[in-house]
Design a protein around this motif. Structure first.
Motif, PDB file in Angstrom:
ATOM      1  N   ASP A  48       0.950  -1.047  -0.134  1.00  0.00           N
ATOM      2  CA  ASP A  48       0.079   0.055  -0.006  1.00  0.00           C
ATOM      3  C   ASP A  48       1.023   1.271   0.025  1.00  0.00           C
ATOM      4  N   GLN A  49       1.778   1.151   0.749  1.00  0.00           N
ATOM      5  CA  GLN A  49       2.713   2.369   0.839  1.00  0.00           C
ATOM      6  C   GLN A  49       3.769   2.703  -0.410  1.00  0.00           C
ATOM      7  N   LEU A  50       4.122   1.530  -0.989  1.00  0.00           N
ATOM      8  CA  LEU A  50       4.732   1.646  -2.274  1.00  0.00           C
ATOM      9  C   LEU A  50       3.719   2.080  -3.332  1.00  0.00           C
ATOM     10  N   VAL A  51       2.615   1.651  -3.559  1.00  0.00           N
ATOM     11  CA  VAL A  51       1.775   1.959  -4.452  1.00  0.00           C
ATOM     12  C   VAL A  51       1.296   3.527  -4.204  1.00  0.00           C
ATOM     13  N   GLY A  52       1.197   3.953  -2.937  1.00  0.00           N
ATOM     14  CA  GLY A  52       0.801   5.210  -2.676  1.00  0.00           C
ATOM     15  C   GLY A  52       1.928   6.245  -3.011  1.00  0.00           C
ATOM     16  N   THR A  53       3.036   5.906  -2.845  1.00  0.00           N
ATOM     17  CA  THR A  53       4.191   6.675  -3.164  1.00  0.00           C
ATOM     18  C   THR A  53       4.507   6.847  -4.642  1.00  0.00           C
ATOM     19  N   ILE A  54       4.397   5.944  -5.571  1.00  0.00           N
ATOM     20  CA  ILE A  54       4.420   5.891  -6.823  1.00  0.00           C
ATOM     21  C   ILE A  54       3.390   6.815  -7.660  1.00  0.00           C
ATOM     22  N   GLY A  55       2.000   7.216  -6.754  1.00  0.00           N
ATOM     23  CA  GLY A  55       1.196   7.816  -7.100  1.00  0.00           C
ATOM     24  C   GLY A  55       1.467   9.475  -7.459  1.00  0.00           C
ATOM     25  N   LYS A  56       2.717   9.708  -6.061  1.00  0.00           N
ATOM     26  CA  LYS A  56       3.333  11.017  -6.031  1.00  0.00           C
ATOM     27  C   LYS A  56       4.248  11.181  -7.073  1.00  0.00           C
ATOM     28  N   LYS A  57       3.650  11.459  -8.347  1.00  0.00           N
ATOM     29  CA  LYS A  57       4.722  11.406  -9.502  1.00  0.00           C
ATOM     30  C   LYS A  57       5.952  12.080  -9.514  1.00  0.00           C
ATOM     31  N   ASP A  58       5.833  13.107  -8.893  1.00  0.00           N
ATOM     32  CA  ASP A  58       6.841  14.214  -8.772  1.00  0.00           C
ATOM     33  C   ASP A  58       7.998  13.900  -7.558  1.00  0.00           C
ATOM     34  N   SER A  59       7.594  12.992  -6.875  1.00  0.00           N
ATOM     35  CA  SER A  59       8.566  12.555  -5.732  1.00  0.00           C
ATOM     36  C   SER A  59       9.884  11.934  -6.165  1.00  0.00           C
ATOM     37  N   GLU A  60      11.065  11.983  -5.404  1.00  0.00           N
ATOM     38  CA  GLU A  60      12.316  11.339  -5.754  1.00  0.00           C
ATOM     39  C   GLU A  60      12.102   9.956  -5.120  1.00  0.00           C
ATOM     40  N   LEU A  61      11.177   9.881  -4.444  1.00  0.00           N
ATOM     41  CA  LEU A  61      10.939   8.328  -3.936  1.00  0.00           C
ATOM     42  C   LEU A  61      10.298   7.459  -4.901  1.00  0.00           C
ATOM     43  N   LEU A 120      11.102   6.266  -8.078  1.00  0.00           N
ATOM     44  CA  LEU A 120      11.982   5.211  -8.888  1.00  0.00           C
ATOM     45  C   LEU A 120      12.402   4.033  -7.739  1.00  0.00           C
ATOM     46  N   PRO A 121      12.908   4.338  -6.612  1.00  0.00           N
ATOM     47  CA  PRO A 121      13.047   3.039  -5.567  1.00  0.00           C
ATOM     48  C   PRO A 121      11.493   2.442  -5.658  1.00  0.00           C
ATOM     49  N   CYS A 122      10.640   3.250  -5.224  1.00  0.00           N
ATOM     50  CA  CYS A 122       9.515   2.375  -4.987  1.00  0.00           C
ATOM     51  C   CYS A 122       9.027   1.502  -6.154  1.00  0.00           C
ATOM     52  N   LEU A 123       9.174   2.215  -7.479  1.00  0.00           N
ATOM     53  CA  LEU A 123       8.864   1.316  -8.567  1.00  0.00           C
ATOM     54  C   LEU A 123       9.529   0.075  -8.659  1.00  0.00           C
ATOM     55  N   LYS A 124      10.927   0.157  -8.519  1.00  0.00           N
ATOM     56  CA  LYS A 124      11.899  -1.050  -8.619  1.00  0.00           C
ATOM     57  C   LYS A 124      11.298  -1.969  -7.489  1.00  0.00           C
ATOM     58  N   ALA A 125      10.996  -1.461  -6.362  1.00  0.00           N
ATOM     59  CA  ALA A 125      10.601  -2.517  -5.340  1.00  0.00           C
ATOM     60  C   ALA A 125       9.326  -3.291  -5.705  1.00  0.00           C
ATOM     61  N   LEU A 126       8.215  -2.510  -6.386  1.00  0.00           N
ATOM     62  CA  LEU A 126       7.119  -3.185  -6.792  1.00  0.00           C
ATOM     63  C   LEU A 126       7.258  -4.132  -7.768  1.00  0.00           C
ATOM     64  N   GLY A 127       8.317  -3.975  -8.736  1.00  0.00           N
ATOM     65  CA  GLY A 127       8.677  -4.848  -9.817  1.00  0.00           C
ATOM     66  C   GLY A 127       9.393  -5.937  -9.423  1.00  0.00           C
ATOM     67  N   ASN A 128      10.317  -6.004  -8.231  1.00  0.00           N
ATOM     68  CA  ASN A 128      10.692  -6.893  -7.419  1.00  0.00           C
ATOM     69  C   ASN A 128       9.778  -7.976  -6.720  1.00  0.00           C
ATOM     70  N   LEU A 129       8.343  -7.440  -6.381  1.00  0.00           N
ATOM     71  CA  LEU A 129       7.565  -8.266  -5.961  1.00  0.00           C
ATOM     72  C   LEU A 129       6.642  -8.703  -6.775  1.00  0.00           C
ATOM     73  N   ILE A 133      11.177   7.728 -15.226  1.00  0.00           N
ATOM     74  CA  ILE A 133       9.887   7.174 -14.604  1.00  0.00           C
ATOM     75  C   ILE A 133       9.314   5.959 -15.532  1.00  0.00           C
ATOM     76  N   SER A 134       9.169   6.551 -16.748  1.00  0.00           N
ATOM     77  CA  SER A 134       8.767   5.462 -17.809  1.00  0.00           C
ATOM     78  C   SER A 134       9.254   4.460 -18.108  1.00  0.00           C
ATOM     79  N   ARG A 135      10.838   4.606 -18.019  1.00  0.00           N
ATOM     80  CA  ARG A 135      11.766   3.253 -17.997  1.00  0.00           C
ATOM     81  C   ARG A 135      11.331   2.371 -17.062  1.00  0.00           C
ATOM     82  N   GLU A 136      11.596   2.714 -15.803  1.00  0.00           N
ATOM     83  CA  GLU A 136      11.567   1.827 -14.610  1.00  0.00           C
ATOM     84  C   GLU A 136      10.013   1.313 -14.655  1.00  0.00           C
ATOM     85  N   ALA A 137       8.922   1.871 -15.097  1.00  0.00           N
ATOM     86  CA  ALA A 137       7.660   1.566 -15.093  1.00  0.00           C
ATOM     87  C   ALA A 137       7.679   0.430 -16.005  1.00  0.00           C
TER      88      ALA A 137
END
Length: 250
Positions: free
Chosen positions: A88-101, A103-112, A137-141
């Motif tokens: 939930d926190q990872l998904v909520g964070t990637i919703g804040k598209k201008d946040s520096e967080l 990219l790492p949260c995108l990678k974490a979701l991909g890992n899961l 961001i598009s690349r990591e998505a």
């Protein structure tokens, strides 16, 4: 003092993120304690630096879990409250598209990606919505979504259908044609996975994906390695499907 506590938390989170990198034993120690829950809470409510290093720690831990089935099953059981909180926190964070967080949260979701069942949609759609963001961001998505749609994921067909349902095909076509260089190959890899797994999709037919793949196969200076190999397979799959006259193809 609050400032001192924030600095100490940031230093601790940074240290744990570095220790966790590629270290199965450390990751087990963290996940067997309340570490995951703490990182999830700090990701949402912590000071800026604490949030950043908490996101990095989750990225490193999930990267190890992606390679170790036992850790993945024990630490990231989808029905567990801790796992739900982390996701939930990872998904909520990637919703804040201008946040520096993001990219790492995108990678974490991909890992899961392998922990999610076929009916899981709360992760797919937010990831697809990032395909239209800036290049990094598009690349990591694309890379994260490819982990959902690749054959190694046992529910890759269902995830591929979910990506299509979230209107990801047109975004991927756009990124393949006119995206920045760092995005084009990851976008093509994902598009190929989807095309191979759901070749009779009406949406893919309407988007004329086969023509896109034929064009891309001539761009040998752009699409190389894995992308080039997948292009050949995806194109053959769609040609065979079209020859059989499936639903959705002319």
């Amino acid at each position: 003092m609050p400032e001192t506590k924030a600095i100490m938390k940031a230093m601790a989170a940074k240290a744990l993120s570095l220790l966790a990198r590629g270290n199965l034993a450390i990751c087990k120690r963290i996940t067997e304690s309340k570490g995951l829950r703490c990182f999830a809470v700090l990701l949402e409510k912590g000071p800026k630096e604490v949030q950043r290093y908490s996101a990095m720690a989750l990225m490193e831990i999930t990267a190890v879990a992606a390679e170790d089935p036992l850790l993945r099953r024990s630490a990231f059981k989808p029905t567990s409250p801790t796992c739900k909180l982390v996701v939930d926190q990872l998904v909520g964070t990637i919703g804040k598209k201008d946040s520096e967080l993001v990219l790492p949260c995108l990678k974490a979701l991909g890992n899961l990606a392998r922990i999610f069942c076929a009916s899981e949609t709360r992760v797919i759609r937010p990831l697809v919505q990032l395909l239209g963001e800036r290049a990094e961001i598009s690349r990591e998505a694309c890379i994260a979504l490819a982990k959902f749609a690749c054959p190694e994921n046992h529910v890759h067909v269902d995830h591929s259908k979910a990506i299509i349902a979230a209107e990801g095909a047109n975004d991927l076509i756009c990124l393949t044609y006119v995206g920045e260089q760092i995005v084009r190959s990851p976008a093509m890899v994902l598009l190929c996975h989807i095309a191979m797994h759901v070749p009779d999709s009406e949406e893919l037919a309407k988007a004329n994906v086969l023509s896109v793949l034929k064009w891309a196969s001539t761009q040998t200076h752009v699409f190389q390695g894995e992308a080039a190999e997948l292009l050949l397979e995806a194109k053959k799959t769609l040609v065979c499907c079209q020859c059989r006259g499936p639903r959705g193809f002319p």
